[in-house]
Design an enzyme around this catalytic site. Sequence first.
Site, PDB file in Angstrom:
ATOM      1  N   VAL A  53     -11.682   0.977  13.928  1.00 33.57           N
ATOM      2  CA  VAL A  53     -11.930   2.509  14.363  1.00 33.57           C
ATOM      3  C   VAL A  53     -12.503   3.259  13.315  1.00 33.57           C
ATOM      4  O   VAL A  53     -12.342   3.303  12.236  1.00 33.57           O
ATOM      5  CB  VAL A  53     -10.770   3.162  14.749  1.00 33.57           C
ATOM      6  CG1 VAL A  53     -11.011   4.239  15.569  1.00 33.57           C
ATOM      7  CG2 VAL A  53      -9.863   2.192  15.586  1.00 33.57           C
ATOM      8  N   LYS A 102     -14.611   5.989   6.317  1.00 35.99           N
ATOM      9  CA  LYS A 102     -15.285   7.213   6.678  1.00 35.99           C
ATOM     10  C   LYS A 102     -15.034   8.125   7.849  1.00 35.99           C
ATOM     11  O   LYS A 102     -15.660   9.232   8.020  1.00 35.99           O
ATOM     12  CB  LYS A 102     -16.703   6.516   7.431  1.00 35.99           C
ATOM     13  CG  LYS A 102     -17.652   5.904   6.613  1.00 35.99           C
ATOM     14  CD  LYS A 102     -19.216   5.230   7.092  1.00 35.99           C
ATOM     15  CE  LYS A 102     -18.849   4.089   8.290  1.00 35.99           C
ATOM     16  NZ  LYS A 102     -18.379   3.017   7.690  1.00 35.99           N
ATOM     17  N   GLU A 120     -20.610 -13.074  10.206  1.00 35.76           N
ATOM     18  CA  GLU A 120     -21.082 -13.873  11.470  1.00 35.76           C
ATOM     19  C   GLU A 120     -21.029 -15.497  11.125  1.00 35.76           C
ATOM     20  O   GLU A 120     -21.156 -16.269  11.985  1.00 35.76           O
ATOM     21  CB  GLU A 120     -22.416 -13.445  11.969  1.00 35.76           C
ATOM     22  CG  GLU A 120     -22.474 -12.221  12.186  1.00 35.76           C
ATOM     23  CD  GLU A 120     -23.999 -11.653  12.844  1.00 35.76           C
ATOM     24  OE1 GLU A 120     -23.825 -10.722  13.573  1.00 35.76           O
ATOM     25  OE2 GLU A 120     -24.949 -12.617  12.573  1.00 35.76           O
ATOM     26  N   TYR A 158     -30.799  -5.951  24.185  1.00 37.57           N
ATOM     27  CA  TYR A 158     -31.847  -5.210  24.337  1.00 37.57           C
ATOM     28  C   TYR A 158     -32.960  -5.869  25.075  1.00 37.57           C
ATOM     29  O   TYR A 158     -33.475  -5.418  25.904  1.00 37.57           O
ATOM     30  CB  TYR A 158     -32.227  -4.463  23.225  1.00 37.57           C
ATOM     31  CG  TYR A 158     -33.342  -3.456  23.319  1.00 37.57           C
ATOM     32  CD1 TYR A 158     -33.042  -2.367  24.353  1.00 37.57           C
ATOM     33  CD2 TYR A 158     -34.480  -3.260  22.504  1.00 37.57           C
ATOM     34  CE1 TYR A 158     -33.953  -1.352  24.468  1.00 37.57           C
ATOM     35  CE2 TYR A 158     -35.168  -2.366  22.715  1.00 37.57           C
ATOM     36  CZ  TYR A 158     -35.167  -1.424  23.702  1.00 37.57           C
ATOM     37  OH  TYR A 158     -36.258  -0.570  24.043  1.00 37.57           O
ATOM     38  N   LYS A 218     -20.855  -2.967  24.538  1.00 37.79           N
ATOM     39  CA  LYS A 218     -20.515  -1.830  23.943  1.00 37.79           C
ATOM     40  C   LYS A 218     -20.571  -0.775  25.240  1.00 37.79           C
ATOM     41  O   LYS A 218     -20.913  -0.576  25.946  1.00 37.79           O
ATOM     42  CB  LYS A 218     -21.385  -0.945  23.140  1.00 37.79           C
ATOM     43  CG  LYS A 218     -21.873  -1.745  21.862  1.00 37.79           C
ATOM     44  CD  LYS A 218     -22.818  -0.975  21.239  1.00 37.79           C
ATOM     45  CE  LYS A 218     -23.061  -1.690  19.791  1.00 37.79           C
ATOM     46  NZ  LYS A 218     -22.620  -1.067  18.436  1.00 37.79           N
TER      47      LYS A 218
HETATM   48  C1  LIG Z   1     -14.013 -10.183  14.449  1.00 38.93           C
HETATM   49  O1  LIG Z   1     -13.678 -10.898  13.316  1.00 38.93           O
HETATM   50  C2  LIG Z   1     -14.823 -11.903  13.147  1.00 38.93           C
HETATM   51  C3  LIG Z   1     -14.561 -12.539  11.788  1.00 38.93           C
HETATM   52  O2  LIG Z   1     -13.969 -12.101  10.924  1.00 38.93           O
HETATM   53  C4  LIG Z   1     -15.934 -10.765  12.449  1.00 38.93           C
HETATM   54  O3  LIG Z   1     -17.224 -11.579  12.134  1.00 38.93           O
HETATM   55  C5  LIG Z   1     -15.960  -9.859  13.471  1.00 38.93           C
HETATM   56  O4  LIG Z   1     -16.898  -8.895  12.844  1.00 38.93           O
HETATM   57  C6  LIG Z   1     -15.089  -9.142  14.315  1.00 38.93           C
HETATM   58  N1  LIG Z   1     -15.276  -8.327  14.977  1.00 38.93           N
HETATM   59  C7  LIG Z   1     -14.952  -7.292  15.368  1.00 38.93           C
HETATM   60  C8  LIG Z   1     -15.409  -6.629  16.761  1.00 38.93           C
HETATM   61  O5  LIG Z   1     -14.344  -6.475  14.390  1.00 38.93           O
END
Ligand SMILES: *[C@@H]1O[C@H](CO)[C@@H](O)[C@H](O)[C@H]1NC(C)=O
Length: 509
Positions: A213, A241, A386, A426, A459
């Site tokens: 968050v 932040k 990723e 998009y 989103k």
């Molecule tokens: C969920 O976890 C994965 C692996 O840590 C990460 O790549 C990703 O950003 C996370 N997603 C969210 C929505 O926080």
Amino acid sequence: MRSRKFALAEFCLRHTISTKYASFVLLCFILGTFVVRWETFVTRIQIYNSQEPARPVEIFEQQIKYLSNQTKTSYEISEISSNKVTEKNKYANVKLKFKEKKNITEKYQAKYYQAAPWERIHAKIENKDEPENYILSKKRFVKSVSCAKIIRGSKREITKSADLENDYLSVLSPTYYIRKTENCDDFINTREYITDPLSKEEKEFPLAYSILVYKSVYQFERLLRSIYRPQNFYCIHADMKMSDVDYDAVRYIISCFDNVFFSSKAYNVAWGTFSVLAADLTCMTNLLKYKWKYFINLTGQEFPLKTNREIVKILKSFNGANDVHIETKLNWEQRWEKAGPVPDKLTPYKGSVHVAVNRNFAEFVIRNATSLRLMNWLKRTDIPDEIFFTTLNHNPQLGIPGSYTGDLKTKNNLKKGDVARYKKWYSTGCTGQEQHGICIASIKDLQVLARRPEMFVNKLIWDNDHYTFDCLEELIYNRTVDGYNENAQFDTTEYSNLFFVRKALRHAK
Ligand SMILES: *[C@@H]1O[C@H](CO)[C@@H](O)[C@H](O)[C@H]1NC(C)=O
Ligand SMILES: *[C@@H]1O[C@H](CO)[C@@H](O)[C@H](O)[C@H]1NC(C)=O
Ligand SMILES: *[C@@H]1O[C@H](CO)[C@@H](O)[C@H](O)[C@H]1NC(C)=O
Ligand SMILES: *[C@@H]1O[C@H](CO)[C@@H](O)[C@H](O)[C@H]1NC(C)=O
Ligand SMILES: *[C@@H]1O[C@H](CO)[C@@H](O)[C@H](O)[C@H]1NC(C)=O
């Protein structure tokens, strides 16, 4: 509290049946206890009558008298209303406002069915594990437009919602939360959190959530409210932040729940850097202290497309498989070329940010030396978050339970079919606005969202188009009630046939 509630429940149960209107078989869930300081309470009751024209008002007048007599308390009906029962619509919704002599008032929700067996009704009430402290009946969160019509695709209602968009805005401020949470019971009741697991199946399948968050406490709180169940665990990463007042509001909100907590470390999360992964991994580590079956990570701008019960059913149908996205396009080497040799001869893969992984996977991530080496190596790559989970889940030689064992050499073998997240790019055309290349769900998407197989949408932004958010919340809430009342079927066949489920590694090497 309890005894009075039970008294009313019993009254409902025993005495409706013994009245001369015996054709009404009564199912009386105690669905809400609401302590307020004034002296009336409202009950809405639904009666089904198959045989004779219902006269719900009279019935309840009788019953209130009976209750007063039985409990030696003075109840008085101050207001009563109901719709007409017709040949076509045999349900009567009765609204009663009671006055009671005592100081404490309670709000009840009762529901009557014709077909419900008496024993089951009785069990519901006697069983201490049954719902105790919340209100659960289908309802409209949104009054100014009909969400149901929008979800059915009514152009007229969609236009109306666009016209009214700014007329019905009421946002709860961080200071509201700070004040309201001075009394947690009051907060939980007022905001109508579901404080019961709702079913044995859900209770036995607790989930772990990591939620990132960084703004909009109001939206975060509504997300939490939608996914909150007492058996689950929620680790909240409040971004560095965040403003002080937002942070305090979140802090007070989570202080009202035993199973919601802050991550042990907070980061200044910058998308595309290791900090994203760091925040999630901290939460994962914190969550491993508790017992749960699957880990799901979310941001404050995502929202469920399924109820807790449906999510549980989907994850159970995975039979241990991890839902970790992998790009169908496989040449992403430029992202990691500069980082040097990949540790332990792993093959890196790129995915996206959304995962639903089993507990063994989470344990491997946090504790295994190979995973830790991969983590360090990733610090030198682009957009490490990723790569990390996707790489671990697609190197089956590691033996991680639930990882993917299918062919990865040709991209044709990678079918799109992960269901952790619905996300519209998009480039495919948005019905509303976009952010970072991803469409922000708009009112025109609701019809689609209502039917998507994914568990969450990314989103959804309340500030952007509040009706989309409000209606989705209403829909999920109604479906929760339907699921609870066992009025809804949920077929998981397609989930158990997903490519990554069929090709999942079932046993650790
Ligand atoms: C969920 O976890 C994965 C692996 O840590 C990460 O790549 C990703 O950003 C996370 N997603 C969210 C929505 O926080
Ligand atoms: C009240 O209850 C008693 C026994 O429980 C019964 O004899 C009496 O008739 C009742 N009074 C009314 C007004 O229903
Ligand atoms: C509420 O209860 C208190 C003490 O039990 C009593 O003094 C007060 O008069 C009651 N208030 C009302 C409105 O009945
Ligand atoms: C939710 O349920 C209420 C009560 O039955 C109904 O009026 C409303 O239209 C439903 N909303 C949706 C989105 O289905
Ligand atoms: C880490 O995983 C590797 C590959 O499955 C395994 O050989 C090794 O024993 C694990 N190490 C630890 C400490 O769990």
